[in-house]
Design a protein around this motif. Sequence first.
Motif, PDB file in Angstrom:
ATOM      1  N   GLN A   1      -6.947   1.943  -1.663  1.00 44.58           N
ATOM      2  CA  GLN A   1      -7.473   2.543  -2.670  1.00 44.58           C
ATOM      3  C   GLN A   1      -7.940   1.669  -3.930  1.00 44.58           C
ATOM      4  O   GLN A   1      -7.215   0.645  -3.651  1.00 44.58           O
ATOM      5  CB  GLN A   1      -6.566   3.789  -3.149  1.00 44.58           C
ATOM      6  CG  GLN A   1      -6.311   4.708  -2.457  1.00 44.58           C
ATOM      7  CD  GLN A   1      -5.408   5.687  -2.591  1.00 44.58           C
ATOM      8  OE1 GLN A   1      -5.968   7.028  -3.130  1.00 44.58           O
ATOM      9  NE2 GLN A   1      -3.906   5.590  -2.704  1.00 44.58           N
TER      10      GLN A   1
ATOM     11  N   ASP B   1      -4.861  -4.637   6.933  1.00 44.41           N
ATOM     12  CA  ASP B   1      -5.905  -4.701   8.249  1.00 44.41           C
ATOM     13  C   ASP B   1      -4.621  -5.392   9.210  1.00 44.41           C
ATOM     14  O   ASP B   1      -4.922  -5.003  10.312  1.00 44.41           O
ATOM     15  CB  ASP B   1      -6.744  -5.852   7.794  1.00 44.41           C
ATOM     16  CG  ASP B   1      -7.879  -4.941   7.043  1.00 44.41           C
ATOM     17  OD1 ASP B   1      -8.175  -3.846   6.858  1.00 44.41           O
ATOM     18  OD2 ASP B   1      -8.695  -5.872   6.512  1.00 44.41           O
TER      19      ASP B   1
ATOM     20  N   ASN C   1      -2.037   7.582  -0.651  1.00 42.61           N
ATOM     21  CA  ASN C   1      -3.402   7.548  -0.052  1.00 42.61           C
ATOM     22  C   ASN C   1      -3.682   8.793   0.877  1.00 42.61           C
ATOM     23  O   ASN C   1      -3.185   8.714   1.894  1.00 42.61           O
ATOM     24  CB  ASN C   1      -3.808   6.182   0.736  1.00 42.61           C
ATOM     25  CG  ASN C   1      -5.137   6.056   1.382  1.00 42.61           C
ATOM     26  OD1 ASN C   1      -5.804   7.042   1.337  1.00 42.61           O
ATOM     27  ND2 ASN C   1      -5.469   4.830   1.621  1.00 42.61           N
TER      28      ASN C   1
ATOM     29  N   GLN D   1      -5.709  -5.480   1.107  1.00 42.95           N
ATOM     30  CA  GLN D   1      -6.610  -5.072   2.127  1.00 42.95           C
ATOM     31  C   GLN D   1      -6.155  -6.010   3.369  1.00 42.95           C
ATOM     32  O   GLN D   1      -6.216  -5.234   4.419  1.00 42.95           O
ATOM     33  CB  GLN D   1      -7.847  -4.826   1.759  1.00 42.95           C
ATOM     34  CG  GLN D   1      -8.843  -4.453   2.717  1.00 42.95           C
ATOM     35  CD  GLN D   1      -8.525  -2.796   3.158  1.00 42.95           C
ATOM     36  OE1 GLN D   1      -8.434  -1.983   2.262  1.00 42.95           O
ATOM     37  NE2 GLN D   1      -8.001  -2.554   4.370  1.00 42.95           N
TER      38      GLN D   1
ATOM     39  N   ARG E   1      -7.907   1.912   4.506  1.00 40.61           N
ATOM     40  CA  ARG E   1      -8.625   1.434   3.355  1.00 40.61           C
ATOM     41  C   ARG E   1      -7.791   1.648   2.001  1.00 40.61           C
ATOM     42  O   ARG E   1      -7.394   2.615   1.696  1.00 40.61           O
ATOM     43  CB  ARG E   1      -9.992   2.265   3.173  1.00 40.61           C
ATOM     44  CG  ARG E   1     -10.807   2.105   4.334  1.00 40.61           C
ATOM     45  CD  ARG E   1     -11.348   0.818   4.770  1.00 40.61           C
ATOM     46  NE  ARG E   1     -11.729  -0.358   3.685  1.00 40.61           N
ATOM     47  CZ  ARG E   1     -11.836  -1.418   3.619  1.00 40.61           C
ATOM     48  NH1 ARG E   1     -11.506  -2.071   4.953  1.00 40.61           N
ATOM     49  NH2 ARG E   1     -12.193  -2.157   2.714  1.00 40.61           N
TER      50      ARG E   1
ATOM     51  N   ASP F   1      -8.521   7.700   3.921  1.00 44.42           N
ATOM     52  CA  ASP F   1      -8.162   6.619   4.959  1.00 44.42           C
ATOM     53  C   ASP F   1      -7.264   5.739   4.881  1.00 44.42           C
ATOM     54  O   ASP F   1      -7.188   4.751   3.881  1.00 44.42           O
ATOM     55  CB  ASP F   1      -9.649   5.977   5.147  1.00 44.42           C
ATOM     56  CG  ASP F   1      -9.683   5.211   6.325  1.00 44.42           C
ATOM     57  OD1 ASP F   1      -8.544   4.885   7.091  1.00 44.42           O
ATOM     58  OD2 ASP F   1     -10.764   4.649   6.376  1.00 44.42           O
TER      59      ASP F   1
ATOM     60  N   ASN G   1       0.872  -1.101  -0.067  1.00 40.79           N
ATOM     61  CA  ASN G   1       0.106   0.020  -0.055  1.00 40.79           C
ATOM     62  C   ASN G   1       0.935   1.440  -0.102  1.00 40.79           C
ATOM     63  O   ASN G   1       2.133   1.130   0.319  1.00 40.79           O
ATOM     64  CB  ASN G   1      -0.891  -0.072   1.067  1.00 40.79           C
ATOM     65  CG  ASN G   1      -0.270  -0.174   2.337  1.00 40.79           C
ATOM     66  OD1 ASN G   1       0.709  -1.026   2.780  1.00 40.79           O
ATOM     67  ND2 ASN G   1      -0.720   0.776   3.417  1.00 40.79           N
TER      68      ASN G   1
END
Length: 250
Positions: A169, A235, A161, A231, A167, A164, A68
């Motif tokens: 993108q 998390d 990002n 994702q 989360r 948030d 990410n």
Amino acid sequence: MVRPEVTLENYEDVYRFYLDHRQNRFLARAAYAALSARYRPQIRYADGARAQLQELLRSGTRLIVVANHLTDRDQYTLAATAWRTPLRSAIGRTRVLAKDELFADPKMRRAIDMMGSIPVFRGKDHGLRAVADAGRAMMDVAAERLHRGDVLAIFPEGTCNDGDPARVQQINSGVGHIAVKARKLGSEPALLGLGISYHPDRPADVFVARPVADLPTTPMNITRTVATELQAAVDEAIATRPARQRTPSR
């Protein structure tokens, strides 16, 4: 080979150069080690992920690493993570897709060339139509380098990002097209998701997911798999842990 100017108008020469470019592996390892010492990411693995990653690298499986994208220092966190995980064995033969503007300054370009970067001309910067041909050339080069045995590292969100950080993108479909192109060349790439989470008062947490060795057959479905895996890794990276322990290197 003379290094071409990294401009969209010159994209054919650019990708002809990066099809075969090799950095100095000794210098690359030294740089990755220095970044590891500076950024000190705290690594946590999914159950069995470290051993599976070691085996994939040992067997020569082509590997696409996705992470990410939160800040401009993500590439340094990624390099530091590589040094502290089994990915250390791939330093010097890892290609990292990076936005073309990073290649404008000669000093910066020398540094990111040494790290194994390949420029990407983004639609958000130049317009989607303008970058179409260059984008196809970039994916061809990335797939060929992957097929030749390089590890390919991508921030598939394509931009930082600013919303948030928990989360992921929308994932660009380029990662799916590259994987399919590599398969057509005769390789079966595996996917490794890395979730990054930053904190104001301590080093970044990085979660290493279990590699996915059996990818779908179409670019769209591969892109969906990337979104799901990334994702899940994010998390885990941001999850609160009762005790934070440094994992063994490599």
